[in-house]
Design a protein around this motif. Structure first.
Motif, PDB file in Angstrom:
ATOM      1  N   UNK A 113       0.876  -1.190  -0.044  1.00  0.00           N
ATOM      2  CA  UNK A 113      -0.051   0.107  -0.188  1.00  0.00           C
ATOM      3  C   UNK A 113       0.756   1.257  -0.039  1.00  0.00           C
ATOM      4  N   UNK A 114       2.050   1.132  -0.197  1.00  0.00           N
ATOM      5  CA  UNK A 114       2.986   2.109  -0.412  1.00  0.00           C
ATOM      6  C   UNK A 114       3.340   2.337  -1.824  1.00  0.00           C
ATOM      7  N   UNK A 115       2.941   3.417  -2.413  1.00  0.00           N
ATOM      8  CA  UNK A 115       3.133   3.567  -3.911  1.00  0.00           C
ATOM      9  C   UNK A 115       4.033   4.896  -3.956  1.00  0.00           C
ATOM     10  N   UNK A 116       4.771   4.820  -5.374  1.00  0.00           N
ATOM     11  CA  UNK A 116       5.757   5.552  -5.734  1.00  0.00           C
ATOM     12  C   UNK A 116       4.873   6.040  -7.080  1.00  0.00           C
ATOM     13  N   UNK A 117       4.743   7.419  -7.227  1.00  0.00           N
ATOM     14  CA  UNK A 117       4.223   7.905  -8.146  1.00  0.00           C
ATOM     15  C   UNK A 117       4.922   9.008  -9.191  1.00  0.00           C
ATOM     16  N   UNK A 118       5.521   8.796 -10.186  1.00  0.00           N
ATOM     17  CA  UNK A 118       6.495   9.860 -10.975  1.00  0.00           C
ATOM     18  C   UNK A 118       5.543  11.228 -10.843  1.00  0.00           C
ATOM     19  N   UNK A 122       7.286  10.931   1.231  1.00  0.00           N
ATOM     20  CA  UNK A 122       8.644  11.089   0.685  1.00  0.00           C
ATOM     21  C   UNK A 122       8.569  11.881  -0.503  1.00  0.00           C
ATOM     22  N   UNK A 123       9.310  12.800  -0.590  1.00  0.00           N
ATOM     23  CA  UNK A 123       9.358  13.704  -1.711  1.00  0.00           C
ATOM     24  C   UNK A 123      10.575  13.663  -2.440  1.00  0.00           C
ATOM     25  N   UNK A 124      10.681  12.940  -3.644  1.00  0.00           N
ATOM     26  CA  UNK A 124      11.788  12.591  -4.452  1.00  0.00           C
ATOM     27  C   UNK A 124      11.943  13.632  -5.682  1.00  0.00           C
ATOM     28  N   UNK A 125      13.045  13.530  -6.145  1.00  0.00           N
ATOM     29  CA  UNK A 125      13.255  14.540  -7.270  1.00  0.00           C
ATOM     30  C   UNK A 125      12.266  14.170  -8.521  1.00  0.00           C
ATOM     31  N   UNK A 126      12.101  12.877  -8.544  1.00  0.00           N
ATOM     32  CA  UNK A 126      11.330  12.465  -9.772  1.00  0.00           C
ATOM     33  C   UNK A 126      10.037  11.622  -9.477  1.00  0.00           C
ATOM     34  N   UNK A 127       9.989  11.319  -8.375  1.00  0.00           N
ATOM     35  CA  UNK A 127       8.554  10.635  -7.806  1.00  0.00           C
ATOM     36  C   UNK A 127       8.527  11.122  -6.209  1.00  0.00           C
ATOM     37  N   UNK A 128       7.012  10.918  -5.937  1.00  0.00           N
ATOM     38  CA  UNK A 128       6.569  11.037  -4.665  1.00  0.00           C
ATOM     39  C   UNK A 128       5.886   9.779  -4.007  1.00  0.00           C
ATOM     40  N   UNK A 129       6.278   9.575  -2.841  1.00  0.00           N
ATOM     41  CA  UNK A 129       5.707   8.324  -2.102  1.00  0.00           C
ATOM     42  C   UNK A 129       4.722   8.470  -1.222  1.00  0.00           C
ATOM     43  N   UNK A 130       3.497   7.759  -1.408  1.00  0.00           N
ATOM     44  CA  UNK A 130       2.249   7.823  -0.685  1.00  0.00           C
ATOM     45  C   UNK A 130       2.220   6.588  -0.140  1.00  0.00           C
ATOM     46  N   UNK A 131       1.752   6.574   1.326  1.00  0.00           N
ATOM     47  CA  UNK A 131       1.418   5.589   2.098  1.00  0.00           C
ATOM     48  C   UNK A 131       0.049   5.485   2.497  1.00  0.00           C
ATOM     49  N   UNK A 132      -0.489   4.414   1.868  1.00  0.00           N
ATOM     50  CA  UNK A 132      -1.993   3.948   2.371  1.00  0.00           C
ATOM     51  C   UNK A 132      -2.419   3.348   3.316  1.00  0.00           C
ATOM     52  N   UNK A 133      -1.259   3.152   4.029  1.00  0.00           N
ATOM     53  CA  UNK A 133      -1.441   2.146   5.458  1.00  0.00           C
ATOM     54  C   UNK A 133      -2.181   3.266   6.528  1.00  0.00           C
ATOM     55  N   UNK A 134      -3.153   2.506   7.394  1.00  0.00           N
ATOM     56  CA  UNK A 134      -3.562   3.475   8.398  1.00  0.00           C
ATOM     57  C   UNK A 134      -2.614   3.985   9.581  1.00  0.00           C
ATOM     58  N   UNK A 135      -2.767   5.128   9.744  1.00  0.00           N
ATOM     59  CA  UNK A 135      -1.598   5.745  10.599  1.00  0.00           C
ATOM     60  C   UNK A 135      -1.315   4.827  12.112  1.00  0.00           C
ATOM     61  N   UNK A 136      -2.393   3.935  12.427  1.00  0.00           N
ATOM     62  CA  UNK A 136      -2.242   3.278  13.779  1.00  0.00           C
ATOM     63  C   UNK A 136      -2.157   1.733  13.434  1.00  0.00           C
ATOM     64  N   UNK A 137      -1.637   1.618  12.096  1.00  0.00           N
ATOM     65  CA  UNK A 137      -1.477   0.238  11.647  1.00  0.00           C
ATOM     66  C   UNK A 137      -0.173  -0.485  12.444  1.00  0.00           C
TER      67      UNK A 137
END
Ligand code: ZN
Length: 156
Positions: free
Chosen positions: A72-77, A107-122
């Motif tokens: 559920x952690x995805x990196x989007x260009x 995470x904010x990368x130069x070419x991609x951004x990381x999104x975490x879809x896990x519940x904060x209390x997981x």
């Protein structure tokens, strides 16, 4: 059996004793039993209490918000993002449904951004200090709306 409305005060802490959440403004939290409004591990143990009972209820992560799922952690260009103006910690809904998961920018990368879809209390073992304040039958209105009404519930 008629479904019931159950009201309780709570303070939620993690294993280190850090307060994560609590019932708001001195008001008890109310829910209709069996509707998935609270985590199953907590509901199960609340059902064993009587009005006025206080209890420390431990709910292991697996019965609370589950385990972290790295898929559920995805990196989007960056070029696929509708806007370049994203900030760390910002939340986005992963769909249009009411219960669509929230994705947090981690995470904010130069070419991609990381999104975490896990519940904060997981992955967190939770402790609820609860006091049961009310148990009553749910009204027909409450059942058709799917939430509790009245002093401790939802108002329209
Ligand atoms: Zn309603």
């Amino acid at each position: 059996m008629k479904q019931r409305v159950i009201s309780f005060y709570y303070t939620l802490t993690d294993a280190a004793g850090k307060v994560l959440d609590s019932s708001k403004d001195g008001e008890a939290f109310s829910f209709i039993e069996g509707t998935g409004q609270i985590i199953p591990g907590l509901e199960k143990q609340l059902m064993e209490l009587k009005i006025g009972d206080k209890k420390k209820i431990n709910v292991p992560a697996a019965e609370a918000y589950g385990r972290r799922d790295e898929s559920r952690v995805i990196k989007v260009p960056r070029q696929e993002l509708p806007s370049q103006d994203v900030k760390l910690g910002e939340r986005f809904k992963g769909g249009s449904e009411d219960d669509a998961p929230l994705f947090v920018v981690t995470q904010l990368g130069e070419t991609e951004v990381t999104f975490d879809g896990n519940h904060p209390l997981a992955d967190i073992d939770l402790t609820f200090d609860v006091e049961l304040t009310e148990v009553r039958e749910a009204t027909a209105d409450e059942l058709s709306h799917g939430h509790a009404h009245g002093t401790h519930g939802h108002s329209h």
